[in-house]
Design a protein around this motif. Structure first.
Motif, PDB file in Angstrom:
ATOM      1  N   LEU A 243     -49.435  74.153  92.382  1.00  0.00           N
ATOM      2  CA  LEU A 243     -50.615  74.248  91.517  1.00  0.00           C
ATOM      3  C   LEU A 243     -50.384  73.577  90.176  1.00  0.00           C
ATOM      4  N   ASP A 244     -49.174  73.637  89.692  1.00  0.00           N
ATOM      5  CA  ASP A 244     -48.862  72.980  88.417  1.00  0.00           C
ATOM      6  C   ASP A 244     -48.540  71.497  88.595  1.00  0.00           C
ATOM      7  N   GLU A 245     -48.675  70.991  89.819  1.00  0.00           N
ATOM      8  CA  GLU A 245     -48.433  69.581  90.140  1.00  0.00           C
ATOM      9  C   GLU A 245     -47.003  69.159  89.817  1.00  0.00           C
ATOM     10  N   GLU A 246     -46.091  70.107  89.937  1.00  0.00           N
ATOM     11  CA  GLU A 246     -44.688  69.785  89.752  1.00  0.00           C
ATOM     12  C   GLU A 246     -44.052  69.236  91.033  1.00  0.00           C
ATOM     13  N   ARG A 247     -44.664  69.492  92.161  1.00  0.00           N
ATOM     14  CA  ARG A 247     -44.183  68.965  93.431  1.00  0.00           C
ATOM     15  C   ARG A 247     -45.375  68.736  94.332  1.00  0.00           C
ATOM     16  N   ASP A 248     -45.199  67.870  95.315  1.00  0.00           N
ATOM     17  CA  ASP A 248     -46.274  67.554  96.250  1.00  0.00           C
ATOM     18  C   ASP A 248     -46.446  68.674  97.261  1.00  0.00           C
ATOM     19  N   GLY A 249     -47.690  68.983  97.552  1.00  0.00           N
ATOM     20  CA  GLY A 249     -47.974  70.026  98.520  1.00  0.00           C
ATOM     21  C   GLY A 249     -47.886  69.524  99.956  1.00  0.00           C
TER      22      GLY A 249
END
Length: 365
Positions: A243-249
């Motif tokens: 959700l924080d766009e720290e890693r790809d889902g």
């Protein structure tokens, strides 16, 4: 059954499941029970290497197969004696047939699935044995034979691989000595009880003494709750990073989490805690009642089977004998008293000794 190494044999390397025209779907899925893996490891540790140069052992896989043949489950195994060196390999075929017949008599719903070995190496001997287990006379035909390889090196992790085979274009006289191995997916199946046993064995492996205590039900429940809490923290951390766009889902992982959460009941934490406490109280009450009943049954069995005390019996007999002697003495004394009375009545005023009456005196004129 023997084959010489000098014959030319075409043996391909393992291919991914997308090979051989399967269009991205695996031709077969193999499920393995833990007892089958333990049986293979036990066979490897007990092998006799005095009369052979072979560094691996082989055996048969027995289990169940789905109706469409797309899934198999390996439930048990049995060892097959064999000798192997650089030139040839010999397998006891009669022993394999007899053991298979006995195994199928004990478990009529199971069938032969293939064979296993304790080496990941695929050579010409592997192709020969694979074709033997896939033949119509002695194998799994028309279904493919499963080849399971397990690494059993001391100190190394246990790694498993599963294969099926396909024929290759060779001359007919060498068709029995050649095949193409295709790696297929597999997974280990175990129940909750087997999971607990595997956890205990894993804890013993990490200990220097190679031993681990068997925990109680309460401790096992506490460990399970701790594990679930750690997994929830990992999932929560992963979702937060996405959700924080720290890693790809991952779309597949997100769909899996959504399906898992949809199955969870929508209740409040207070209700869950109350239900959990009530369940714990019920479990403790049942455990207390079971222990009480077990104690009563044990006590009743001890009372029913307890032998009579020998000293008590002798004491009772002695008391009875004593009473008899006292009774006899009383009767004799009563008889003696009766004799006295008789003497007195017969002798009038005589005062002689007991039992000796004196003559009556003469009276004067």
């Amino acid at each position: 059954m023997a084959v010489d190494q000098e014959h030319f044999v075409h043996l391909a390397r393992p291919l991914p499941p997308t090979s051989m025209g399967f269009a991205g779907s695996a031709p077969l899925t193999v499920n393995i029970q833990p007892q089958a893996v333990f049986s293979v490891i036990d066979h490897a540790t007990r092998r006799d290497i005095r009369d052979t140069q072979s560094t691996r052992v082989i055996g048969a896989l027995v289990g169940t197969r789905s109706e469409d043949g797309s899934e198999v489950e390996v439930r048990s195994t049995f060892a097959i004696p064999h000798t192997e060196n650089e030139d040839q390999v010999e397998v006891d075929v009669e022993y394999q047939k007899n053991m298979l017949a006995l195994t199928l008599k004990a478990s009529p719903r199971e069938t032969l699935l293939g064979w296993y070995t304790t080496s990941h190496e695929l050579n010409s001997f592997s192709a020969l044995i694979q074709n033997f287990f896939a033949s119509p006379e002695t194998g799994t035909f028309p279904h493919p034979a499963v080849h399971l390889t397990i690494s059993t090196e001391p100190g190394a992790p246990i790694e498993t691989k599963t294969y099926i085979s396909a024929p290759v274009a060779v001359s007919p006289d060498r068709a029995a000595e050649s095949c193409l191995f295709i790696e297929v997916p597999h997974k280990l199946l175990f129940t909750d009880a087997e999971r607990a046993a595997l956890g205990t064995a894993s804890a013993a492996a990490a200990n220097e003494s190679r031993s681990a205590p068997v925990v109680s039900d309460i401790d096992s429940l506490a460990q399970a709750l701790t594990t679930v809490s750690d997994l929830l923290d990992r999932v929560s951390g992963y979702v937060g990073e996405v959700l924080d766009e720290e890693r790809d889902g991952n779309q597949a992982l997100g769909q899996y989490l959504m399906n898992a959460l949809s199955l969870a009941p929508k209740v409040s934490p207070a209700q869950i805690e109350a239900d959990f406490n009530n369940h714990i109280q019920d479990v403790l009450m049942v455990s207390y009642l079971a222990n009480t009943i077990r104690t009563q049954i044990d006590l009743a069995q001890r009372l029913a089977t307890a032998p009579l005390v020998g000293s008590g019996g002798e004491k009772e007999g002695g008391d009875k004998g004593k009473d008899g002697e006292e009774g006899g003495g009383k009767q004799e004394s009563r008889g003696a008293k009766g004799g006295k009375r008789g003497v007195r009545s017969g002798g009038g005023r005589s005062t002689g000794q007991r039992g000796e009456p004196r003559e009556p005196r003469e009276t004067g004129e």
